[in-house]
Design a protein around this motif. Structure first.
Motif, PDB file in Angstrom:
ATOM      1  N   UNK A 179      -2.023  -4.011   0.439  1.00  0.00           N
ATOM      2  CA  UNK A 179      -1.570  -3.215  -0.707  1.00  0.00           C
ATOM      3  C   UNK A 179      -1.088  -1.840  -0.281  1.00  0.00           C
ATOM      4  N   UNK A 180      -1.500  -1.388   0.902  1.00  0.00           N
ATOM      5  CA  UNK A 180      -1.135  -0.050   1.362  1.00  0.00           C
ATOM      6  C   UNK A 180      -0.018  -0.086   2.401  1.00  0.00           C
ATOM      7  N   UNK A 181       0.511  -1.273   2.657  1.00  0.00           N
ATOM      8  CA  UNK A 181       1.496  -1.420   3.732  1.00  0.00           C
ATOM      9  C   UNK A 181       2.752  -0.602   3.457  1.00  0.00           C
ATOM     10  N   UNK A 182       3.229  -0.599   2.228  1.00  0.00           N
ATOM     11  CA  UNK A 182       4.460   0.150   1.956  1.00  0.00           C
ATOM     12  C   UNK A 182       4.202   1.649   2.035  1.00  0.00           C
ATOM     13  N   UNK A 183       3.018   2.074   1.608  1.00  0.00           N
ATOM     14  CA  UNK A 183       2.652   3.484   1.757  1.00  0.00           C
ATOM     15  C   UNK A 183       2.697   3.882   3.232  1.00  0.00           C
TER      16      UNK A 183
ATOM     17  N   UNK B 491      -0.123   4.800  -2.638  1.00  0.00           N
ATOM     18  CA  UNK B 491       0.233   3.931  -3.755  1.00  0.00           C
ATOM     19  C   UNK B 491      -0.057   2.511  -3.317  1.00  0.00           C
ATOM     20  N   UNK B 492      -0.942   1.847  -4.034  1.00  0.00           N
ATOM     21  CA  UNK B 492      -1.266   0.465  -3.681  1.00  0.00           C
ATOM     22  C   UNK B 492      -0.474  -0.480  -4.580  1.00  0.00           C
ATOM     23  N   UNK B 512      -5.606   4.060  -7.216  1.00  0.00           N
ATOM     24  CA  UNK B 512      -4.391   4.210  -6.410  1.00  0.00           C
ATOM     25  C   UNK B 512      -3.377   3.106  -6.705  1.00  0.00           C
ATOM     26  N   UNK B 513      -3.773   2.152  -7.523  1.00  0.00           N
ATOM     27  CA  UNK B 513      -2.879   1.027  -7.808  1.00  0.00           C
ATOM     28  C   UNK B 513      -1.812   1.394  -8.816  1.00  0.00           C
TER      29      UNK B 513
END
Lengths: 194, 879
Positions: A179-183, B491-492, B512-513
């Motif tokens: 979920x944090x990969x793009x960040x 940003x999740x 953070x989602x």
């Protein structure tokens, strides 16, 4: 069974941007996602030497006991995460096999084995500038004399938890939450402007 | 023009145009704003903060208390620290800066650096230390706050030495040289924060060093006398720097006032620059500058400058004389620059012979060298007669300035002492000495000496105030670095995010989602969209991305025991392949989190948590396992990101699921409520759960997150014949509230027990669990606690604002007793009206009664109801 067409890695949209970067820096820096890496989280008692021996036999090499180090054989690797926790890594599609091997090794001993392959994606950063880039977002000392091949660490990429592995002199591997990969990717690309 | 014809380190072939207070001037490459202003005879740079007195350049460095300027949106800059660039527009300040309302347009970055040796200060001592360290192959960082290395040596005839040394430093690959970089904070384990000024912003270096060498030099301090603040009065060392380094004559006729040998060379330097030395006043020779007077001319906006000094014998007898001058060079000795040393918990001692504080006990792995260590030979201090304040000539001490930036005088210090204050810290706070943006670099030790003199104590006994970071002002922009805009917080995103974006979702931040809030069609507003989405879930089929739920894999032979202790309800009887809702309390008995617990296999479980509570729940569980229940053989692994979760909801959901899994028996007997099945569709492995958060027949389809998007698209395709409708968090909230399902953190706030929520049914009486004992406290059993109720506004259209306070009387006098508050409030498509959930004192006794929410200008009346509005019998859920 793997249906290639239907799987999508967290950084599928970044392939072009990463490729352009490698060209732009003349290879001094290249970033790419290594999608669908098999990852299995293992918890087991390191003080149980029989168990450690069984696990070594099962996966074909001994798990690392020295904190923040990596052991490997062929395309399998084991990253030390905690005194009783490892991340066992292999190529795409091997999570089932790794799980089975570890379960054989564990036998009836207490521990846990969890497929976490889709929990994190893997980003490879290569080139002479790799460490300079990460100095903009990772607080630990990644200098080659300190963080050499066979080392790993759990730290932050700015505000995102990340596991970093030094595979060889010029290659660093980042394991980032899906979920944090793009960040993480946005940060790395933004840091390039510095 | 006061620019000298030759000399200095400026480049006269490269002129630079700039303006000050709107007037154009010319300086040269190598100038800073202060030197360029002096070269253009601008004597008054700013006005003082309290008294508005004209002030000029006082120093040649970071310690500058007077010459504060604004450049664009950057405020409270020291003219001595502003490098001259073409087109620079500066404005003098009257002691206060102006904050801009515009976003900071600079670019800031942060870098982590690690080294064996960090040398702070690039003067003679620092360069020497860096050269030595650089030989070893260690990683060395040398930082200096100026634009070039050299410190005091610049313009002092050391050019060859500097060139050779810096050349030697540039060759080893592991030596890093940083200029315009001020180390401003020295923290535990040698973490040093360094602010580097760059052309369009800055860089914050966060350096971690095995060893820190402080070569921070020394700051000259002034002597204090009446009217010691006039433009033209400056530190003796600064006057030398302007003449020698910048090729500027800071005056035409000078007087030198000193108590030490460091000014010996100054007279010669001044004369060579064509400045006449009218008098050398040396307290060691029994004379002092008693007072100063302004220049008579005063015109041209440059009034208030120094016109001359009154010199008197120290003994009080003898004759006074007046000497006209426009430059008064003052030296009261030197203070080793030990701000960083003190921040790092180094101790200071007062050295009687040097008349200054010097390092005493150094913290581990910190070394002090050069002038900072008390080696003032380089400064030429030589013999010094400790001297601080020239007696007042029958005046009230109100122009004996101690802190120029703060406009604090000896009179203020005396007032503080007369109130009974003795501690230098108290006097600092009473007078504000040292609290300006210069942090009293030229004032602090003088304050100590004045207190010591007044109280008849040794200077060392009075001590200094605590040095705190930052050593220099640091902008918020630098602290923020690149953590701005989209990069401010992580940003999740879920695996299905690209679909949501492509289909026009409006997003809401949940932790953070980024979660879809609602999916407007065309130009629907949120109200219309949510009503439509809810109707689809209640009447047809709707779909939601529930991937953000926290997920914790739980394995081990003691997993059941562990779950029984963590949750209020029991899990002994839960069969493999089934799930159960669970509620968690903290030790105080208050509701903490909730979720569904799945029994996946022998000794294998998985617990879901709320989206926002995932990390806290895992930490809470680990804390108990690792510190209290170390005997339990249970291991936890976070798998939140491993799974994508598609919730298919509504009476037609079975049809959609059947389309995807034609071979899977879906009838209520084969796949009952709270059961789990494993299957696959189109090559996607799927774990199906019959879980509902809407009260409808519903399935949660889980798959590894890399299949998430494909599964979502498959569900959309299979649902097309049934007009499947994507919905967001807002509709989810409405649907669950209609069923009276709580949301931890919305209905609860850390003060709510399960009993308050009417959830006594979930409290096991047969086992111990965290929080159970607290439920026996008298307070948690009070009948008048706030309890969960429903509210139906009397006007069906009136929407109660969430958070609204509830009272018993519609027109009670103020202050009126508040008996509760609204926790959730929505418009319901199903009920065709508004409704709300509330926490209400003795709520269950008030069923059927009226309560009132006084809002701005009107009162909303509502009937208290059971907190469940829809399908009380769970017919739909279990269908």
């Amino acid at each position: 069974m793997i249906a290639e067409a239907v799987r999508r890695s967290p950084l599928a949209d970044y392939t072009d941007r990463f490729a352009a970067l490698s060209t732009a820096t003349d290879g001094a820096l290249s970033i790419r996602e290594l999608p669908f890496v098999s990852q299995v989280d293992l918890r087991a008692d390191p003080k149980d030497s029989d168990l450690m021996q069984r696990l070594a036999t099962a996966i074909g090499f001994a798990l690392p006991i020295v904190p923040n180090t990596v052991t490997s054989r062929e395309d399998r690797r084991a990253l030390w995460l905690a005194p009783d926790e490892w991340l066992v890594v292999g190529p795409d599609g091997q999570q089932g096999a790794i799980e089975r091997e570890l379960r054989n090794g564990l036998n009836s001993a207490f521990g846990s084995i969890v497929d976490v392959s889709a929990n994190r994606t893997v980003i490879e950063i290569r080139g002479g500038k790799a460490r300079d880039l990460l100095a903009h977002c990772v607080p630990i000392d990644l200098d080659a004399r300190v963080f050499s091949a066979g080392r790993c660490a759990q730290t932050l990429l700015v505000k995102a938890h990340v596991i970093i592995e030094c595979r060889d002199e010029s290659g660093l591997i980042l394991y980032v939450r899906a979920s944090l990969a793009t960040y993480a990717a946005d940060w790395l690309l933004d840091a390039l402007t510095e | 023009m006061s620019r000298l014809a030759s000399g200095g380190r400026i480049d006269r072939t490269r002129p630079i145009q700039f303006s000050f207070n709107g007037t154009p001037y010319r300086g040269y490459e190598g100038d800073n704003l202060a030197s360029a202003l002096l070269a253009n005879d601008v004597r008054v740079v700013a006005n003082s903060v309290t008294y508005g007195r004209p002030r000029g350049v006082f120093s040649a460095g970071v310690e500058e208390p007077n010459a504060l300027v604004q450049v664009g949106n950057d405020t409270m800059l020291r003219a001595t620290q502003v490098g001259l660039v073409d087109g620079l527009e500066a404005i003098g300040l009257n002691g206060r800066g102006r904050l801009s309302l515009e976003p900071d347009g600079h670019r800031y970055d942060k870098v982590y650096a690690h080294c064996e040796v960090l040398v702070i200060g690039g003067g003679r001592a620092g360069i020497t230390a860096a050269l030595e360290a650089g030989q070893t192959g260690d990683r060395v960082i040398l930082v200096d706050e100026q634009a070039e290395f050299g410190g005091r040596l610049l313009g002092a005839g050391w050019n060859d030495w500097l060139e050779t040394s810096l050349g030697a430093l540039r060759s080893p690959p592991d030596v890093r040289l940083l200029t315009r970089a001020t180390a401003f904070g020295h923290y535990d384990q040698n973490l040093v924060l360094i602010a580097q000024r760059l052309p369009n912003g800055g860089r914050l270096w966060q350096a971690r060093a095995k060893r820190v060498v402080l070569a921070t030099g020394a700051h000259e301090r002034p002597l204090i006398f009446a009217n010691n603040d006039r433009p033209g009065i400056m530190l003796a060392g600064a006057a030398r720097a302007y003449v020698n380094r910048y090729g500027v004559a800071p005056g035409k006729r000078a007087v030198i006032f000193t108590n030490n040998d460091s000014t010996d060379a100054l007279a010669g330097d001044l004369k060579r620059a064509g400045i006449s030395v009218e008098a050398i006043v040396d307290v060691r020779a029994g004379e002092a500058v008693l007072d100063t007077f302004p220049s008579p001319a005063g015109g041209g906006g440059q009034g208030g400058g120094l016109g001359g000094v009154t010199i008197a014998p120290l003994t009080g007898g003898g004759s006074r004389r007046e000497v006209e001058c426009d430059l008064l060079c003052v030296s009261g000795g030197f203070n080793p620059t030990l701000h960083l040393f003190s921040q790092a918990q180094g101790r200071l001692r007062y050295d009687q012979a040097l008349a200054c504080f010097v390092p005493d006990a150094a913290p581990p792995n910190v070394e002090v060298v050069g002038a900072a260590a008390g080696d003032l030979g380089g400064r030429g201090q030589g013999t010094i007669m400790p001297y601080w304040v020239v007696p007042s000539d029958g005046q009230d001490w109100s122009t004996h300035f101690v802190d120029l930036e703060r406009d604090v005088t000896v009179a203020d210090v005396r007032r503080a002492l007369s109130t009974g204050m003795r501690s230098v810290e108290h006097v600092k706070r009473f007078t504000t000495i040292g609290t300006g943006s210069d942090q009293g670099k030229t004032a602090g030790i003088n304050e100590t000496a004045i207190i010591a003199t007044q109280l008849g104590q040794p200077v060392g006994a009075v001590g200094v105030t605590t040095f705190r970071p930052p050593y220099v002002p640091v902008s918020f922009g630098l602290m923020a670095g690149r953590n701005r805009g989209d990069l401010f917080e992580p940003i999740r995103l879920t695996a299905m995010h690209p679909w949501h974006v492509a289909h026009g979702a409006v997003f809401e931040n949940v932790g953070q989602w980024k979660r879809p809030w609602y999916f407007p069609r065309h130009d629907e507003d949120i109200e219309t969209a949510v009503l439509r989405e809810c109707r689809a879930a209640r009447e047809g089929v709707a779909v939601m991305d529930a991937s953000t739920l926290g997920k914790i894999d739980i394995q081990g032979p003691d997993a059941v025991e562990f779950l029984n202790r963590m949750y209020t309800n029991a899990f002994d009887t839960l069969k493999i392949g089934s799930c159960r809702y669970g509620l968690m309390c903290k030790v105080d008995g208050m509701v903490f989190d909730d979720g569904v617990v799945m029994h996946l296999g022998p000794d294998h479980w998985l617990a879901t948590t709320t989206t926002g509570g995932a990390a806290a729940v895992l930490e809470w569980m680990e804390e108990w396992l690792q510190t209290e229940w170390t005997d339990l053989r249970v291991r936890l692994t976070s798998v939140t990101d491993h799974w994508a979760d598609v919730a298919v909801v509504g009476p037609r959901s079975r049809d959609v699921v059947r389309g995807l899994f034609p071979k899977l028996p879906l009838d209520p007997e084969s796949f009952p409520f709270m059961a789990i099945r494993e299957s696959e569709t189109a090559g996607i492995p799927v774990r199906l759960h019959r879980i509902t958060f809407s009260g409808e027949l519903a399935y949660e389809l889980w798959t590894q997150s890399w299949y998430g998007l494909a599964l979502w698209e498959a569900v959309m395709a299979a649902g097309e014949p049934f007009a499947i409708t994507p919905y967001g968090t807002e509709a989810m909230h409405v649907l669950r509230a209609e069923k009276g399902y709580i949301i931890c953190g919305q209905e609860t706030d850390g003060t709510v027990t399960p009993q308050d929520l009417g959830m006594s049914w979930i409290l096991s009486k047969k086992k111990a669990f965290i929080g159970r004992r607290s439920h026996r406290r008298r307070d948690t059993a009070r009948p008048d606690r706030k309890q969960l109720v429903g509210l139906l506004p009397v006007e069906r259209d009136q929407l109660l604002p969430e958070g609204a306070q509830l009272v018993v009387e519609p027109d009670g006098t103020i202050p009126t007793k508040m008996i509760g508050h609204v926790t959730s409030s929505y418009r319901s498509a199903t009920l065709d009206r508004t409704f709300a959930l509330a926490m209400l004192q003795s709520g269950r006794e008030r069923l059927g009664a009226m309560v009132y929410a006084p809002l701005n200008g009107h009162v909303v009346s509502a009937t208290v109801t059971e907190p469940i509005f829809y399908d009380k019998e769970n017919v739909r859920r279990d269908s």
